[in-house]
Motif scaffolding. Sequence first.
Motif, PDB file in Angstrom:
ATOM      1  N   GLU A 171       0.866  -1.182   0.000  1.00 27.40           N
ATOM      2  CA  GLU A 171       0.000   0.000   0.000  1.00 27.40           C
ATOM      3  C   GLU A 171       0.902   1.231   0.000  1.00 27.40           C
ATOM      4  OE1 GLU A 171      -2.944  -0.917   3.530  1.00 27.40           O
ATOM      5  OE2 GLU A 171      -1.054  -2.023   3.684  1.00 27.40           O
ATOM      6  N   VAL A 172       0.561   2.260  -0.755  1.00 27.36           N
ATOM      7  CA  VAL A 172       1.384   3.467  -0.717  1.00 27.36           C
ATOM      8  C   VAL A 172       1.090   4.288   0.536  1.00 27.36           C
ATOM      9  CG1 VAL A 172       1.704   3.570  -3.215  1.00 27.36           C
ATOM     10  CG2 VAL A 172      -0.197   4.797  -2.182  1.00 27.36           C
ATOM     11  N   VAL A 173      -0.049   4.061   1.161  1.00 24.42           N
ATOM     12  CA  VAL A 173      -0.313   4.529   2.523  1.00 24.42           C
ATOM     13  C   VAL A 173      -0.903   3.342   3.268  1.00 24.42           C
ATOM     14  CG1 VAL A 173      -1.449   6.205   4.028  1.00 24.42           C
ATOM     15  CG2 VAL A 173      -0.864   6.853   1.671  1.00 24.42           C
ATOM     16  N   GLN A 174      -0.182   2.838   4.260  1.00 30.16           N
ATOM     17  CA  GLN A 174      -0.701   1.718   5.047  1.00 30.16           C
ATOM     18  C   GLN A 174      -1.804   2.231   5.966  1.00 30.16           C
ATOM     19  OE1 GLN A 174       2.918   0.275   6.967  1.00 30.16           O
ATOM     20  NE2 GLN A 174       3.064  -1.393   5.478  1.00 30.16           N
ATOM     21  N   GLY A 175      -3.011   1.704   5.789  1.00 24.34           N
ATOM     22  CA  GLY A 175      -4.147   2.187   6.561  1.00 24.34           C
ATOM     23  C   GLY A 175      -4.254   1.552   7.926  1.00 24.34           C
ATOM     24  N   GLU A 176      -4.597   0.261   7.968  1.00 24.87           N
ATOM     25  CA  GLU A 176      -4.777  -0.448   9.234  1.00 24.87           C
ATOM     26  C   GLU A 176      -3.492  -0.459  10.060  1.00 24.87           C
ATOM     27  OE1 GLU A 176      -7.698  -1.729  10.162  1.00 24.87           O
ATOM     28  OE2 GLU A 176      -8.693  -1.249   8.272  1.00 24.87           O
ATOM     29  N   GLY A 177      -2.349  -0.408   9.385  1.00 20.65           N
ATOM     30  CA  GLY A 177      -1.062  -0.519  10.069  1.00 20.65           C
ATOM     31  C   GLY A 177      -0.569   0.753  10.722  1.00 20.65           C
ATOM     32  N   ASP A 183       7.695   6.602   1.407  1.00 20.18           N
ATOM     33  CA  ASP A 183       8.599   7.589   0.831  1.00 20.18           C
ATOM     34  C   ASP A 183       8.612   7.418  -0.694  1.00 20.18           C
ATOM     35  OD1 ASP A 183      11.013   9.514   1.135  1.00 20.18           O
ATOM     36  OD2 ASP A 183      11.776   7.860  -0.103  1.00 20.18           O
ATOM     37  N   LYS A 184       8.453   8.505  -1.416  1.00 28.46           N
ATOM     38  CA  LYS A 184       8.350   8.438  -2.870  1.00 28.46           C
ATOM     39  C   LYS A 184       9.593   7.829  -3.501  1.00 28.46           C
ATOM     40  CE  LYS A 184       7.323  11.298  -6.934  1.00 28.46           C
ATOM     41  NZ  LYS A 184       6.929  12.658  -7.395  1.00 28.46           N
ATOM     42  N   THR A 185      10.768   8.236  -3.065  1.00 31.97           N
ATOM     43  CA  THR A 185      12.011   7.693  -3.626  1.00 31.97           C
ATOM     44  C   THR A 185      12.113   6.201  -3.360  1.00 31.97           C
ATOM     45  OG1 THR A 185      13.123   9.819  -3.342  1.00 31.97           O
ATOM     46  CG2 THR A 185      14.521   7.879  -3.603  1.00 31.97           C
ATOM     47  N   ILE A 202       2.267  -5.053  -7.397  1.00 29.07           N
ATOM     48  CA  ILE A 202       0.850  -4.987  -7.046  1.00 29.07           C
ATOM     49  C   ILE A 202       0.657  -3.862  -6.033  1.00 29.07           C
ATOM     50  CG2 ILE A 202      -1.130  -6.221  -6.095  1.00 29.07           C
ATOM     51  CD1 ILE A 202       0.390  -8.846  -6.732  1.00 29.07           C
ATOM     52  N   ILE A 203      -0.190  -2.901  -6.360  1.00 31.50           N
ATOM     53  CA  ILE A 203      -0.516  -1.816  -5.432  1.00 31.50           C
ATOM     54  C   ILE A 203      -1.932  -2.032  -4.898  1.00 31.50           C
ATOM     55  CG2 ILE A 203      -0.768   0.660  -5.096  1.00 31.50           C
ATOM     56  CD1 ILE A 203       2.071  -0.071  -5.721  1.00 31.50           C
ATOM     57  N   ASP A 204      -2.040  -2.179  -3.589  1.00 31.87           N
ATOM     58  CA  ASP A 204      -3.330  -2.334  -2.920  1.00 31.87           C
ATOM     59  C   ASP A 204      -3.911  -0.943  -2.668  1.00 31.87           C
ATOM     60  OD1 ASP A 204      -5.375  -2.554  -1.026  1.00 31.87           O
ATOM     61  OD2 ASP A 204      -4.446  -4.247  -0.002  1.00 31.87           O
ATOM     62  N   GLU A 205      -4.954  -0.597  -3.439  1.00 32.07           N
ATOM     63  CA  GLU A 205      -5.616   0.705  -3.323  1.00 32.07           C
ATOM     64  C   GLU A 205      -7.024   0.540  -2.733  1.00 32.07           C
ATOM     65  OE1 GLU A 205      -4.747   3.883  -4.123  1.00 32.07           O
ATOM     66  OE2 GLU A 205      -2.947   3.732  -5.379  1.00 32.07           O
ATOM     67  N   VAL A 206      -7.224  -0.508  -1.957  1.00 28.28           N
ATOM     68  CA  VAL A 206      -8.549  -0.777  -1.412  1.00 28.28           C
ATOM     69  C   VAL A 206      -9.035   0.385  -0.546  1.00 28.28           C
ATOM     70  CG1 VAL A 206      -9.865  -2.273   0.149  1.00 28.28           C
ATOM     71  CG2 VAL A 206      -8.357  -3.272  -1.583  1.00 28.28           C
ATOM     72  N   GLU A 220      -0.700   7.446  -8.117  1.00 30.93           N
ATOM     73  CA  GLU A 220      -0.481   8.476  -9.130  1.00 30.93           C
ATOM     74  C   GLU A 220       0.387   9.620  -8.600  1.00 30.93           C
ATOM     75  OE1 GLU A 220      -4.306   9.739 -10.572  1.00 30.93           O
ATOM     76  OE2 GLU A 220      -5.038   7.672 -10.690  1.00 30.93           O
ATOM     77  N   GLN A 221       0.387   9.816  -7.282  1.00 31.00           N
ATOM     78  CA  GLN A 221       1.164  10.898  -6.680  1.00 31.00           C
ATOM     79  C   GLN A 221       2.616  10.501  -6.402  1.00 31.00           C
ATOM     80  OE1 GLN A 221      -1.029  12.893  -3.412  1.00 31.00           O
ATOM     81  NE2 GLN A 221      -2.809  11.699  -4.053  1.00 31.00           N
ATOM     82  N   PHE A 222       2.968   9.243  -6.726  1.00 36.26           N
ATOM     83  CA  PHE A 222       4.298   8.743  -6.395  1.00 36.26           C
ATOM     84  C   PHE A 222       5.094   8.309  -7.625  1.00 36.26           C
ATOM     85  CE2 PHE A 222       1.741   8.448  -2.638  1.00 36.26           C
ATOM     86  CZ  PHE A 222       2.604   8.729  -1.592  1.00 36.26           C
ATOM     87  N   GLY A 223       4.574   8.610  -8.815  1.00 33.17           N
ATOM     88  CA  GLY A 223       5.303   8.286 -10.036  1.00 33.17           C
ATOM     89  C   GLY A 223       5.410   6.801 -10.310  1.00 33.17           C
TER      90      GLY A 223
END
Length: 376
Positions: A171-177, A183-185, A202-206, A220-223
């Motif tokens: 996940e690009v932002v871990q929600g439950e965690g 970090d973008k880089t 695989i990107i989890d965007e749930v 999309e915000q992380f290239g």
Amino acid sequence: MEHVFPTYARFPFDIVEGHDVFLTDNNGKTYLDFTSGIGVCSFGYSNELIQNNLAEQAKKIWHTSNLYDSQIQDDVAAKLCNGDQLAFFCNSGTEANEAAFKLARKYTGKAKILAFNNGFHGRTFGSMSLTGNPDIQAGFTPLVPGVEFANYNDDEAISLIDSDLAAVILEVVQGEGGVNVADKTWLQKVQQAAHDNGVLLIIDEVQTGIGRTGTKFAFEQFGLEPDIITSAKALGNGTPVGAMIGKKKLAEAFGPGTHGTTFGGNKLSMAVANGVLEQLTPDFLKQVQAKSKSLWDKLNTEIKPLEHVTDITGLGFMVGIHLDDSLKVGEVITQLQNKGLLTISAKYNTLRLLPPLIMGEDNLVKGVELIKDVLQ
């Protein structure tokens, strides 16, 4: 509740009615909602287009099966995917991640998957095996083999991405965690290592997808350019729907008989998803970005300096207020409920905020002020 398994620690009231961004319980108490049903009802509880789409479809047909063509599935997929992607519809985020897990193994012919500590991908066996939380996995071993874990935002993870892997899931932002933002880089290093070694990303965007962070998908915000994306929650605004989106090249591994679902792509859920995606316009997303900027300005000036707050993390309308150990997040949530505000928690004593995307700045400010009152 006497006749249901006690799998949830429930609050002692029943939500029986909703309108706009407000919910009313069985005692007649009304709450401002900062949860969206855990990131689901981004368009609130009385969206006219969604209600009309659902009612019109219910007059026609509720369910057939996936033995027949479905124009409404194709219409939703066209809105959800870009020109080089295809969609598989299911009923939830965990099912979307199961499908992604299976597709990665089938396409690559390899078994190993790299996932991350504090990640969350669901509670079915495959998805739970990808979830970096021992508490969730406890009591269910043996899990699906072949999954390795690395630390999030840690460069040591890059060295684990080699040609033996089928995929990397994150996940690009871990929600439950704990509402942890990547970090973008670092993310771009992960992607490069995956592509260099023939490994699927695989990107989890749930939780992060369908506008939650201010763009259609957070990646999309992380290239990033993932091979597979999973979506659910806000895609159905409260009706059960999930989707796995993959590059067209993967279709060769997911032909007839490789995967399936009785209810996935159900016409009622597709009618709702159509309404959601129709409203997820560039102008709408710009409004979300503008409102989230105001929200974060308020959080950083009013909440972050408070004694018991150690940090505030997140992106867009996805916020984690991290509390020190002297103030338990469960107690804060209960006090906020008493004041008429619904919130939820995340790992590591984190107060998690997921307001509906349609919420106006006045109610966002009101919610932050209630949080400030309780935290003080």
